[in-house]
Design an enzyme around this catalytic site. Structure first.
Site, PDB file in Angstrom:
ATOM      1  N   HIS A  34       0.867  -1.186   0.000  1.00 34.23           N
ATOM      2  CA  HIS A  34       0.000   0.000   0.000  1.00 34.23           C
ATOM      3  C   HIS A  34       0.900   1.232   0.000  1.00 34.23           C
ATOM      4  CE1 HIS A  34       1.089   0.144   4.213  1.00 34.23           C
ATOM      5  NE2 HIS A  34       0.543  -1.039   4.436  1.00 34.23           N
ATOM      6  N   GLY A  36       1.939   3.106   2.238  1.00 30.24           N
ATOM      7  CA  GLY A  36       2.985   3.097   3.273  1.00 30.24           C
ATOM      8  C   GLY A  36       4.250   2.429   2.745  1.00 30.24           C
ATOM      9  N   HIS A  37       4.076   1.230   2.169  1.00 36.14           N
ATOM     10  CA  HIS A  37       5.225   0.535   1.571  1.00 36.14           C
ATOM     11  C   HIS A  37       5.828   1.373   0.438  1.00 36.14           C
ATOM     12  CE1 HIS A  37       2.669  -3.041   2.932  1.00 36.14           C
ATOM     13  NE2 HIS A  37       3.809  -3.255   3.562  1.00 36.14           N
ATOM     14  N   LYS A 149       5.622   3.230  11.420  1.00 40.32           N
ATOM     15  CA  LYS A 149       4.375   2.554  11.816  1.00 40.32           C
ATOM     16  C   LYS A 149       4.657   1.441  12.828  1.00 40.32           C
ATOM     17  CE  LYS A 149       0.170   0.694  11.275  1.00 40.32           C
ATOM     18  NZ  LYS A 149       0.372  -0.712  11.307  1.00 40.32           N
ATOM     19  N   GLN A 153       9.499  -2.314  16.256  1.00 41.39           N
ATOM     20  CA  GLN A 153      10.324  -3.060  15.298  1.00 41.39           C
ATOM     21  C   GLN A 153      11.554  -2.236  14.918  1.00 41.39           C
ATOM     22  OE1 GLN A 153       8.775  -5.574  11.961  1.00 41.39           O
ATOM     23  NE2 GLN A 153       9.144  -3.736  10.772  1.00 41.39           N
ATOM     24  N   VAL A 176       2.428   6.634   6.940  1.00 40.71           N
ATOM     25  CA  VAL A 176       1.503   7.116   5.901  1.00 40.71           C
ATOM     26  C   VAL A 176       0.082   6.746   6.334  1.00 40.71           C
ATOM     27  CG1 VAL A 176       0.818   6.934   3.487  1.00 40.71           C
ATOM     28  CG2 VAL A 176       3.247   6.878   4.112  1.00 40.71           C
ATOM     29  N   SER A 185      -2.290  -0.043   6.651  1.00 39.34           N
ATOM     30  CA  SER A 185      -1.802  -1.353   7.072  1.00 39.34           C
ATOM     31  C   SER A 185      -2.387  -2.398   6.144  1.00 39.34           C
ATOM     32  CB  SER A 185      -2.265  -1.633   8.512  1.00 39.34           C
ATOM     33  OG  SER A 185      -2.160  -3.018   8.797  1.00 39.34           O
TER      34      SER A 185
HETATM   35  P1  AMP Z   1       4.911  -5.149   6.461  1.00 36.49           P
HETATM   36  O1  AMP Z   1       4.678  -5.549   5.047  1.00 36.49           O
HETATM   37  O2  AMP Z   1       3.646  -4.885   7.239  1.00 36.49           O
HETATM   38  O3  AMP Z   1       5.882  -6.052   7.176  1.00 36.49           O
HETATM   39  O4  AMP Z   1       5.622  -3.732   6.403  1.00 36.49           O
HETATM   40  C1  AMP Z   1       6.818  -3.547   5.683  1.00 36.49           C
HETATM   41  C2  AMP Z   1       7.404  -2.220   6.032  1.00 36.49           C
HETATM   42  O5  AMP Z   1       6.489  -1.182   5.671  1.00 36.49           O
HETATM   43  C3  AMP Z   1       7.683  -2.063   7.538  1.00 36.49           C
HETATM   44  O6  AMP Z   1       8.930  -1.408   7.724  1.00 36.49           O
HETATM   45  C4  AMP Z   1       6.530  -1.224   8.004  1.00 36.49           C
HETATM   46  O7  AMP Z   1       6.817  -0.450   9.146  1.00 36.49           O
HETATM   47  C5  AMP Z   1       6.306  -0.330   6.788  1.00 36.49           C
HETATM   48  N1  AMP Z   1       4.950   0.216   6.825  1.00 36.49           N
HETATM   49  C6  AMP Z   1       3.791  -0.471   6.941  1.00 36.49           C
HETATM   50  N2  AMP Z   1       2.740   0.368   6.996  1.00 36.49           N
HETATM   51  C7  AMP Z   1       3.247   1.624   6.928  1.00 36.49           C
HETATM   52  C8  AMP Z   1       2.678   2.935   6.945  1.00 36.49           C
HETATM   53  N3  AMP Z   1       1.355   3.137   7.057  1.00 36.49           N
HETATM   54  N4  AMP Z   1       3.511   3.986   6.847  1.00 36.49           N
HETATM   55  C9  AMP Z   1       4.859   3.809   6.742  1.00 36.49           C
HETATM   56  N5  AMP Z   1       5.450   2.605   6.727  1.00 36.49           N
HETATM   57  C10 AMP Z   1       4.668   1.530   6.807  1.00 36.49           C
END
Ligand code: AMP
Length: 285
Positions: A34, A36-37, A149, A153, A176, A185
């Protein structure tokens, strides 16, 4: 864009890029990408010669009762998103290759991993640090990008990198949010329409904390009290924790000191979905 699944292929590619003098940036993800990624990918794209995105739903960081099986997997869409962002390499290994028969090593950070998320999700951070170590060894980044986020971690990975002398830089990107404030998320797709509205209470409680700190409130207990009211006024079924902590150690802070940033973190269940969110606040000097 290259899509690699083999660990050896990825290592050869990364080594070749490094030997050619290129800066390698890696964005570890579990897919279902999304905005954020994408913000992490864009940060990497603007600063690195080669951008590698890893997509791996890591079984080791899910508890037995958690959503590993139902976690959203939309690989083809993720590949298009990466293509659009001009990613150079997508590394998407198989679980059986990452953890073959006989795999018996664990990378574990002690102390700060027992608090908050670590308490709610036993073993979660060991799964994270183990897979991040493997991904670093495979993708060989100069820079690795993580999102604020997942604030704990970030603290855990930073500690591991420092303690084990990983020769790379951790870059942290801001949270984001959707237009109404909900932190993006991959798990938001689980939310039913009513729950989607209720989930906004997390963001509102963090806004409240920001307002209280901006108005000069220094005692964490007073800030937490203001936040609790917002969280109990809603249908949120279970609040796991709200905490005001040192962002590096995750230890509780009782009184805010001027100029010292603190992390305000919240985790709650909305219906069947567990959500986390946070903000960093600093009392004016
Ligand atoms: P995930 O796929 O949930 O393991 O997330 C991969 C990376 O994207 C991690 O470093 C998360 O912290 C980051 N991430 C996930 N959601 C957001 C967001 N809303 N804003 C910024 N980074 C994000």
């Amino acid at each position: 864009m290259d899509v690699l699944t083999g660990i050896g292929d990825m290592q050869v590619r990364a080594e070749r890029d490094r030997l050619a003098g290129k800066t390698v940036g890696v964005v570890p993800t579990m897919g279902a990408l999304h905005e954020g990624h994408l913000s992490l990918i864009r940060a990497a794209r603007s600063a690195c010669d080669v951008v590698t995105v890893t997509i791996f739903v890591n079984p080791k960081q899910f508890g037995p009762e958690e959503d590993f099986n139902s976690y959203p997997r939309i690989f083809d869409r993720d590949l298009s998103a990466c293509e659009n962002e001009e990613v150079d390499v997508v590394f998407a290994p198989e679980a059986g290759d990452m953890y073959p028969e006989g795999f018996s090593t664990k990378v574990a950070v002690s102390g700060l991993t027992t608090l908050w998320e670590g308490e709610a999700r036993p073993g979660h951070f060991d799964g994270v640090t183990t897979v991040v170590t493997k991904l670093f060894a495979i993708t060989k980044p100069h820079r690795a990008y993580f999102g604020q986020k997942d604030a704990q971690q970030v603290a855990v990975v930073r500690r591991m990198v420092r303690d084990l002398n990983f020769d790379l830089e951790i870059i942290v990107c801001p949270i984001v949010r959707e237009a109404d404030g909900l932190a993006m998320s991959s798990r938001n797709v689980y939310l039913l329409p009513d729950e989607r509205q209720e989930a906004l209470a997390l963001f509102r409680s963090l806004k409240k904390a920001e307002e209280l700190v901006a108005s000069g409130v220094r005692k964490s207990l007073d800030i937490l009290e203001g936040m609790k009211q917002l969280l109990t006024d809603t249908e949120i079924r279970k609040r796991d924790y709200i905490a005001i902590v040192n962002p590096d150690t995750m230890e509780p802070v009782e009184t805010l000191e001027p100029g010292q940033p603190v992390l305000v973190a919240v985790a709650a269940r909305v219906g069947a979905t567990r959500l986390i969110d946070n903000t960093i606040v600093t009392l004016a000097e």
